[in-house]
Design an enzyme around this catalytic site. Structure first.
Site, PDB file in Angstrom:
ATOM      1  N   THR A 132      11.979 -19.613  38.538  1.00 47.08           N
ATOM      2  CA  THR A 132      11.177 -20.026  37.418  1.00 47.08           C
ATOM      3  C   THR A 132       9.899 -19.105  37.803  1.00 47.08           C
ATOM      4  O   THR A 132       9.596 -18.610  38.882  1.00 47.08           O
ATOM      5  CB  THR A 132      10.744 -21.261  37.726  1.00 47.08           C
ATOM      6  OG1 THR A 132       9.398 -21.612  36.796  1.00 47.08           O
ATOM      7  CG2 THR A 132      10.341 -21.529  39.148  1.00 47.08           C
ATOM      8  N   ASP A 133       8.976 -18.834  36.887  1.00 46.28           N
ATOM      9  CA  ASP A 133       7.535 -18.257  37.087  1.00 46.28           C
ATOM     10  C   ASP A 133       6.719 -18.899  37.742  1.00 46.28           C
ATOM     11  O   ASP A 133       5.703 -18.298  38.075  1.00 46.28           O
ATOM     12  CB  ASP A 133       7.264 -17.712  35.587  1.00 46.28           C
ATOM     13  CG  ASP A 133       6.896 -18.736  34.720  1.00 46.28           C
ATOM     14  OD1 ASP A 133       7.150 -19.898  35.006  1.00 46.28           O
ATOM     15  OD2 ASP A 133       6.420 -18.362  33.613  1.00 46.28           O
ATOM     16  N   GLU A 134       7.041 -20.275  38.096  1.00 46.62           N
ATOM     17  CA  GLU A 134       5.899 -21.075  38.412  1.00 46.62           C
ATOM     18  C   GLU A 134       5.642 -20.635  40.126  1.00 46.62           C
ATOM     19  O   GLU A 134       5.046 -21.036  40.566  1.00 46.62           O
ATOM     20  CB  GLU A 134       6.322 -22.567  38.357  1.00 46.62           C
ATOM     21  CG  GLU A 134       6.429 -22.889  36.958  1.00 46.62           C
ATOM     22  CD  GLU A 134       6.001 -24.168  36.738  1.00 46.62           C
ATOM     23  OE1 GLU A 134       5.973 -25.155  37.535  1.00 46.62           O
ATOM     24  OE2 GLU A 134       6.467 -24.833  35.414  1.00 46.62           O
ATOM     25  N   TYR A 158       7.594 -28.849  42.953  1.00 43.95           N
ATOM     26  CA  TYR A 158       8.768 -28.293  42.178  1.00 43.95           C
ATOM     27  C   TYR A 158       8.761 -26.848  42.511  1.00 43.95           C
ATOM     28  O   TYR A 158       9.795 -26.186  42.884  1.00 43.95           O
ATOM     29  CB  TYR A 158       8.792 -28.613  40.580  1.00 43.95           C
ATOM     30  CG  TYR A 158       9.486 -27.487  39.859  1.00 43.95           C
ATOM     31  CD1 TYR A 158      10.716 -27.709  40.057  1.00 43.95           C
ATOM     32  CD2 TYR A 158       8.770 -26.593  39.025  1.00 43.95           C
ATOM     33  CE1 TYR A 158      11.620 -26.682  39.142  1.00 43.95           C
ATOM     34  CE2 TYR A 158       9.688 -25.606  38.382  1.00 43.95           C
ATOM     35  CZ  TYR A 158      11.066 -25.824  38.647  1.00 43.95           C
ATOM     36  OH  TYR A 158      11.741 -24.713  37.556  1.00 43.95           O
ATOM     37  N   LYS A 162      11.372 -24.460  44.472  1.00 39.37           N
ATOM     38  CA  LYS A 162      12.028 -23.224  43.981  1.00 39.37           C
ATOM     39  C   LYS A 162      11.824 -21.729  44.529  1.00 39.37           C
ATOM     40  O   LYS A 162      12.598 -21.237  44.991  1.00 39.37           O
ATOM     41  CB  LYS A 162      11.713 -23.084  42.379  1.00 39.37           C
ATOM     42  CG  LYS A 162      12.037 -24.031  41.386  1.00 39.37           C
ATOM     43  CD  LYS A 162      13.881 -24.164  41.413  1.00 39.37           C
ATOM     44  CE  LYS A 162      14.511 -23.071  40.672  1.00 39.37           C
ATOM     45  NZ  LYS A 162      15.814 -23.322  40.372  1.00 39.37           N
TER      46      LYS A 162
END
Ligand code: NAD
Ligand code: DAU
Length: 354
Positions: A132-134, A158, A162
């Protein structure tokens, strides 16, 4: 690529990816490995060619199960989607995110490494990790978009889980020369997304005349990508990506959340002209913000465009219209995934105190 295990294939992006893969490649056998958490739904895979597709229920943390699966099916390719994926749930229960996203990825990596070393030493293999970009943290207005070398700065449990899994995957390339690739993608939307996420929740609530809960002032910015475009990007990385490399994937669509919700309302006004809830915008309610809410994401996709020739093909409005139409004509799916106690419990846990 002959025998592919897709982990988390009963979830949103995984199920779309399996459909895409079976359509685009006639030579692969696809094993959907999923434990079927609240987010996994076999209804999302109905009607698939069972000659080339098999569902295998199991846990990415169960090493005996994984070893047996890799050995019996001679797995040469892993596309790893399985995860806990909802930021709000990671605020309620971070432990499950550590267990699935970090330890699960470790167990999958270790199984693949050992099986491949013993059984497929000189054969082509691939472990693709979907991220993810998060992991890059948060931007303010005017900050440069995330690129592949942006330092990691995850803000939610989260995102941190990741980020940790990305580091593990990277280390298996560096230390063991395992043939890995990683993609870091922005917010997906489209068919089969579980209505705990912004877009399907807004469609579901608006159709029923329920409040549309917008966190904070609704000015937060995400980058939105139609899910099929993401599936295409992953397939291109699998077939043409360079081993050991990471690719950023995004949609070049970045309106604030409130604009997305208003767009959905307008589309529903047109599609449901006799609805008693027109204009649907009246249903919007600003509610207490998400703790630690990242303000803005923006992702630089120049590497995947330059090196693999991938670009997103859906404009946001076009993708939203397709998505709304899909949800309106798939009420069986929607009723089946939301008609459970666990969905109602989640709505009450997350929204009743906001
Ligand atoms: P999802 O929550 O819809 O699906 C996750 C799937 O994983 C479910 O089917 C669930 O049953 C399965 N799963 C969970 N724990 C498991 C376990 N221990 N063993 C086997 N299966 C298990 O998720 P999604 O939105 O489809 O996201 C898929 C992946 O893509 C995730 O890794 C997520 O981090 C990443 N991602 C998602 C987005 C997005 O916008 N949704 C964007 C970028 C990256
Ligand atoms: O950026 C990629 C990420 O996108 C993925 O890695 C995650 O798996 C995926 O869930 C998604 O995370 P977000 O937190 O951005 O998605 P969500 O749909 O939960 O929220 C999108 C934005 O909308 C976010 O700014 C929070 C806001 N929001 C969300 C919900 C559920 C609301 O305002 N109201 C809501 O009810």
């Amino acid at each position: 690529m002959k025998n592919i295990v897709v982990t988390g294939g009963a979830g949103f992006i995984g199920s779309n990816f399996i459909r895409y893969l079976l359509k685009i490649n006639n030579d692969v056998k696809v094993y959907n490995l999923d434990i079927l958490t609240y987010a996994g739904h076999l209804e999302s895979l109905e009607g698939l060619d069972t000659g080339r597709y098999e569902f295998v229920r199991g846990d990415i943390n169960d090493r005996n199960f994984l070893e047996k699966l890799f050995f019996e099916k001679q797995i040469d390719t892993v596309v790893h989607f399985a995860a806990e994926s909802h930021v709000d749930r990671s605020i309620q229960d971070p432990g499950q995110f550590v267990q699935t996203n970090i330890l699960g990825t470790y167990n999958l990596l270790e199984t693949a490494r050992q099986y491949w070393a013993k059984n497929l030493a000189n054969m082509p293999k691939r472990f693709h990790h979907v991220s993810t970009d998060e992991v890059f943290g948060m931007l303010n207005h005017g900050d440069a978009a995330f690129h592949e070398k942006t330092p990691y700065a995850p803000n939610s449990p989260y995102a941190a889980s990741k980020a940790s899994s990305d580091h593990l995957v990277r280390s298996y390339f560096h230390t063991f020369k395992m043939p890995v690739t990683i993609s870091n993608c922005s917010n997906n939307y489209g068919p089969y997304q579980f209505p705990e996420k912004l877009i399907p929740l807004m469609i579901l609530n608006a159709v029923k005349g329920l409040h549309l809960p917008v966190y904070g002032d609704g000015q937060q910015i995400r980058d939105w990508l139609y899910v099929e475009d993401h599936c295409q990007a992953i397939y291109m990385i699998l077939t043409s990506g360079v081993i050991g490399e990471t690719y950023n994937v995004g949609g070049n669509n970045q309106p604030p959340n409130i604009d997305i919700v208003k767009m959905i309302c307008k589309i529903l006004d047109e599609k449901l002209p006799s609805s008693p809830y027109i204009p649907h915008e009246k249903l919007i309610h600003f509610v207490q913000d998400r703790p630690g809410h990242d303000f803005r994401y923006d992702i630089d996709i120049s590497k995947i465009r330059r090196e693999l020739g991938w670009i997103p093909t859906h404009e946001l409005e076009q993708g939203l219209i397709k998505t709304v139409e899909w949800y309106l004509s798939n009420s069986n799916w929607l009723n089946s995934v939301t008609g459970t106690d666990s969905f109602q419990d989640w709505i009450s846990i997350n929204y009743s105190k906001r």
